[in-house]
Write an enzyme that holds these catalytic residues in place. Structure first.
Site, PDB file in Angstrom:
ATOM      1  N   GLU A 188      -3.418   2.566  -3.317  1.00  0.00           N
ATOM      2  CA  GLU A 188      -2.422   1.812  -3.224  1.00  0.00           C
ATOM      3  C   GLU A 188      -2.647   0.997  -1.854  1.00  0.00           C
ATOM      4  OE1 GLU A 188      -0.882   0.617  -5.633  1.00  0.00           O
ATOM      5  OE2 GLU A 188      -0.975   2.219  -7.230  1.00  0.00           O
ATOM      6  N   CYS A 196       4.240  -3.917   1.355  1.00  0.00           N
ATOM      7  CA  CYS A 196       2.834  -3.967   0.816  1.00  0.00           C
ATOM      8  C   CYS A 196       2.666  -5.016  -0.171  1.00  0.00           C
ATOM      9  CB  CYS A 196       2.513  -2.713   0.210  1.00  0.00           C
ATOM     10  SG  CYS A 196       3.292  -2.035  -0.972  1.00  0.00           S
TER      11      CYS A 196
HETATM   12  P1  NAP Z   1      -3.044   2.914   7.300  1.00  0.00           P
HETATM   13  O1  NAP Z   1      -3.413   2.864   9.076  1.00  0.00           O
HETATM   14  O2  NAP Z   1      -4.060   2.873   6.274  1.00  0.00           O
HETATM   15  O3  NAP Z   1      -2.635   4.497   7.360  1.00  0.00           O
HETATM   16  C1  NAP Z   1      -2.169   5.195   6.199  1.00  0.00           C
HETATM   17  C2  NAP Z   1      -2.218   6.481   6.101  1.00  0.00           C
HETATM   18  O4  NAP Z   1      -3.478   7.099   6.333  1.00  0.00           O
HETATM   19  C3  NAP Z   1      -1.522   7.171   7.561  1.00  0.00           C
HETATM   20  O5  NAP Z   1      -0.998   8.220   7.173  1.00  0.00           O
HETATM   21  C4  NAP Z   1      -2.617   7.384   8.329  1.00  0.00           C
HETATM   22  O6  NAP Z   1      -2.649   8.496   9.332  1.00  0.00           O
HETATM   23  C5  NAP Z   1      -3.766   7.742   7.486  1.00  0.00           C
HETATM   24  N1  NAP Z   1      -5.133   7.461   8.079  1.00  0.00           N
HETATM   25  C6  NAP Z   1      -5.523   6.859   8.990  1.00  0.00           C
HETATM   26  N2  NAP Z   1      -6.916   6.617   8.931  1.00  0.00           N
HETATM   27  C7  NAP Z   1      -7.397   7.808   8.337  1.00  0.00           C
HETATM   28  C8  NAP Z   1      -8.658   8.343   7.875  1.00  0.00           C
HETATM   29  N3  NAP Z   1      -9.790   7.776   8.438  1.00  0.00           N
HETATM   30  N4  NAP Z   1      -8.812   9.226   6.913  1.00  0.00           N
HETATM   31  C9  NAP Z   1      -7.700   9.777   6.394  1.00  0.00           C
HETATM   32  N5  NAP Z   1      -6.309   9.022   6.634  1.00  0.00           N
HETATM   33  C10 NAP Z   1      -6.069   8.193   7.498  1.00  0.00           C
HETATM   34  O7  NAP Z   1      -1.871   2.071   7.089  1.00  0.00           O
HETATM   35  P2  NAP Z   1      -0.523   1.707   7.679  1.00  0.00           P
HETATM   36  O8  NAP Z   1      -0.811   0.791   9.007  1.00  0.00           O
HETATM   37  O9  NAP Z   1       0.131   3.162   7.785  1.00  0.00           O
HETATM   38  O10 NAP Z   1       0.322   1.105   6.610  1.00  0.00           O
HETATM   39  C11 NAP Z   1       0.483  -0.290   6.298  1.00  0.00           C
HETATM   40  C12 NAP Z   1      -0.772  -0.584   5.119  1.00  0.00           C
HETATM   41  O11 NAP Z   1      -0.276   0.157   3.892  1.00  0.00           O
HETATM   42  C13 NAP Z   1      -0.451  -2.087   4.931  1.00  0.00           C
HETATM   43  O12 NAP Z   1      -1.850  -2.720   4.566  1.00  0.00           O
HETATM   44  C14 NAP Z   1       0.150  -1.966   3.535  1.00  0.00           C
HETATM   45  O13 NAP Z   1       0.157  -2.937   2.668  1.00  0.00           O
HETATM   46  C15 NAP Z   1      -0.165  -0.851   2.930  1.00  0.00           C
HETATM   47  N6  NAP Z   1       0.716  -0.130   2.010  1.00  0.00           N
HETATM   48  C16 NAP Z   1       0.330  -0.412   0.768  1.00  0.00           C
HETATM   49  C17 NAP Z   1       1.269   0.277  -0.336  1.00  0.00           C
HETATM   50  C18 NAP Z   1       0.758   0.051  -1.988  1.00  0.00           C
HETATM   51  O14 NAP Z   1       1.721   0.740  -2.675  1.00  0.00           O
HETATM   52  N7  NAP Z   1      -0.052  -0.716  -2.285  1.00  0.00           N
HETATM   53  C19 NAP Z   1       2.562   0.797  -0.009  1.00  0.00           C
HETATM   54  C20 NAP Z   1       2.806   0.794   1.363  1.00  0.00           C
HETATM   55  C21 NAP Z   1       2.023   0.321   2.325  1.00  0.00           C
HETATM   56  P3  NAP Z   1      -1.623   7.942  10.885  1.00  0.00           P
HETATM   57  O15 NAP Z   1      -0.443   6.982  10.509  1.00  0.00           O
HETATM   58  O16 NAP Z   1      -1.522   9.235  11.554  1.00  0.00           O
HETATM   59  O17 NAP Z   1      -2.857   7.295  11.601  1.00  0.00           O
END
Ligand code: NAP
Length: 457
Positions: free
Chosen positions: A229, A263
């Site tokens: 997602e 999102c």
């Molecule tokens: P993100 O940077 O991708 O992080 C999401 C999660 O992944 C966090 O727990 C992060 O840990 C972890 N993570 C980061 N690098 C990783 C890796 N190499 N391997 C495994 N896990 C890793 O996203 P965000 O900035 O937190 O969230 C915002 C994004 O999420 C936006 O693009 C938003 O649109 C999207 N989102 C989508 C939905 C949906 O249902 N489609 C819902 C909510 C949000 P850390 O935080 O500890 O770095």
């Protein structure tokens, strides 16, 4: 090493927890494997009974979770029940009430001599990774359906809301859930990365498209199922006959609530040329009536972004737009009187499609507005993105709404602000917004192995 949680309003430390070591992570995955058969053997009814106890405890601790969320990532206390807490509980209840019906065996073929029956079986150990923007809801959306179908879960919450994560683990620990069925690891992306390289059977990831692609590549290497997602850049098309009150309300809730960190939010407004000035004025007036400030103050409508880093990224996108000729109708900068994690609610017009606010996901309270003349042009603008999560249409003409909805390349469409968010409806996106769907029977089935058993009659 410890992982620290800071308040985006004051930039002060609110707590910390130990980062999980590779050995801890490995152990938790092993434990999850060792209890998986027993968890499966309880059947749907047995699991749901235990999860009812977990639900009861989460209800008891709901306010505590809300306060921690506001402190950690700035969700306004005035909106946290509507946006996150109550919504999470509603979904949790739905999953439990509808598990049996959604997961019951189905007959896929029958003739005079044979019967084919499809069974929904657990996939195994799921690595579940969440972002910070809805600290409670995303956890519920991703973890509870996995537990319901019989998977065991090793969960990593985002570093921004590590304390919410800690509380979640404490709540599970005090419940009747057998040890090892749910466990949690703590740390940044590197901890998530170690987790997905462990011996797991499924990855359920919610977060950015960039990290999602990496997760998909690890899943491909292991040849395991990956549910993604990801980001969005939801179009909102406003036709000439639209009801302006509905537009203003939907724009607030889908773009500016939670400081635009949604999102599937409405991230690009596409307005008929003849009403563009009027829409701009109405939205400016709506935003002028909203209070921006400390999210702990109950009278505040819009809080900070989750971190200074998020606000800086947003500033860069807005500066790029203004340097290329975008006009600021309201906002446009960090407010001088508030801390560095805030950004003024902003409307931009005079857009061109080479601007970052058009091409990239904008994860903050900024709305670019473009105009169109024909229906076809509106559809082309709406689909002019690599994303395809949410879409929004505003018209009183039902035929037009239906016609345009079939042409939008998005997984979900809301007409006149009517919410598509319901626990029984699929949630997810086209294109680079992800793979698979959450919620409803669709979401349960994504997490299962399907087995067909053919028997003689
Ligand atoms: P993100 O940077 O991708 O992080 C999401 C999660 O992944 C966090 O727990 C992060 O840990 C972890 N993570 C980061 N690098 C990783 C890796 N190499 N391997 C495994 N896990 C890793 O996203 P965000 O900035 O937190 O969230 C915002 C994004 O999420 C936006 O693009 C938003 O649109 C999207 N989102 C989508 C939905 C949906 O249902 N489609 C819902 C909510 C949000 P850390 O935080 O500890 O770095």
């Amino acid at each position: 090493m410890n992982i620290i949680s800071t308040n985006p309003v004051t930039n002060s430390v609110i707590g910390e927890t130990n980062t999980s070591s590779p050995e801890d992570i490995h152990q938790k995955v092993e434990n999850a494997h060792s209890v998986q058969e027993d968890w499966t053997s309880l059947g749907v009814t047995g699991r749901v009974d235990i999860l009812r106890d977990v639900l009861r405890l989460f209800k008891e601790h709901l306010d505590e979770i809300g306060v921690l969320s506001t402190q950690s990532m700035g969700m306004p206390s005035s909106l946290r029940h509507t946006l996150d807490l109550d919504a999470g509980i509603e979904y949790f209840e739905w999953y439990l009430e509808n598990a049996l019906e959604s997961l019951k065996p189905e007959i896929s073929f029958e003739d005079s001599t044979s019967l084919n029956t499809v069974f929904y079986e657990p996939t195994g150990v799921a690595a579940v990774i969440s972002p910070w923007n809805f600290p409670f809801c995303t956890f519920i959306w991703q973890v509870i359906p996995n537990l319901v179908v019989g998977n065991t879960v090793v969960f990593k919450h985002a570093s921004e809301c590590i304390l919410v994560g800690k509380l979640i683990e404490d709540i599970f620990s005090s419940s009747k859930l057998p040890k090892g069925v749910f466990s949690e690891v703590y740390g940044g992306g590197e901890v998530g990365d170690i987790l997905i390289h462990e011996d797991i059977d499924l990855i359920s990831f919610t977060g950015s498209t960039t990290v999602g692609k990496h997760i998909a590549s690890v899943g491909a290497e292991k040849l395991i199922k990956v549910l993604l997602e990801l980001g969005g850049s939801g179009p909102g098309v406003v036709f000439e006959d639209a009801d302006m009150d509905k537009v203003a309300e939907a724009v607030f809730f889908n773009r500016f609530a939670n400081s635009g960190q949604i999102c599937d939010g409405l991230k690009r407004l596409i307005v008929h040329k003849n009403i563009a000035d009027k829409v701009g004025q109405i939205l400016v007036k709506m935003l002028q009536s909203k209070k921006v400030g400390d999210p702990q103050d109950i009278s505040i409508d819009i809080g900070p972004l989750a971190s200074i880093k998020q606000a800086d990224g947003l500033k860069e996108q807005v500066d790029d737009a203004t340097s290329k000729g975008a006009k600021v109708l309201i906002g446009g900068k960090k407010p001088a009187s508030l801390s560095e994690a805030f950004f003024e609610p902003t409307l931009l017009s005079n857009l061109t499609t080479d601007m970052k606010v058009w091409q990239e996901e904008v994860f903050g309270p900024v709305l670019p507005i473009v105009t169109f003349e024909s229906e076809e042009e509106a559809i082309n603008l709406a689909n002019d993105t690599v994303y395809g999560l949410g879409g929004y249409l505003f018209t009183e003409d039902k035929d037009k709404a239906e016609r345009v909805a079939t042409k939008l390349k998005t997984g979900m469409i809301s007409v006149n602000g009517t919410l598509y968010l319901h626990p029984s409806s699929p949630f997810g996106g086209y294109k680079k917004s992800g793979l698979g769907r959450e919620h409803g029977k669709y979401g349960f089935h994504e997490l299962c192995q399907l087995k067909v058993v053919a028997t003689e009659k």
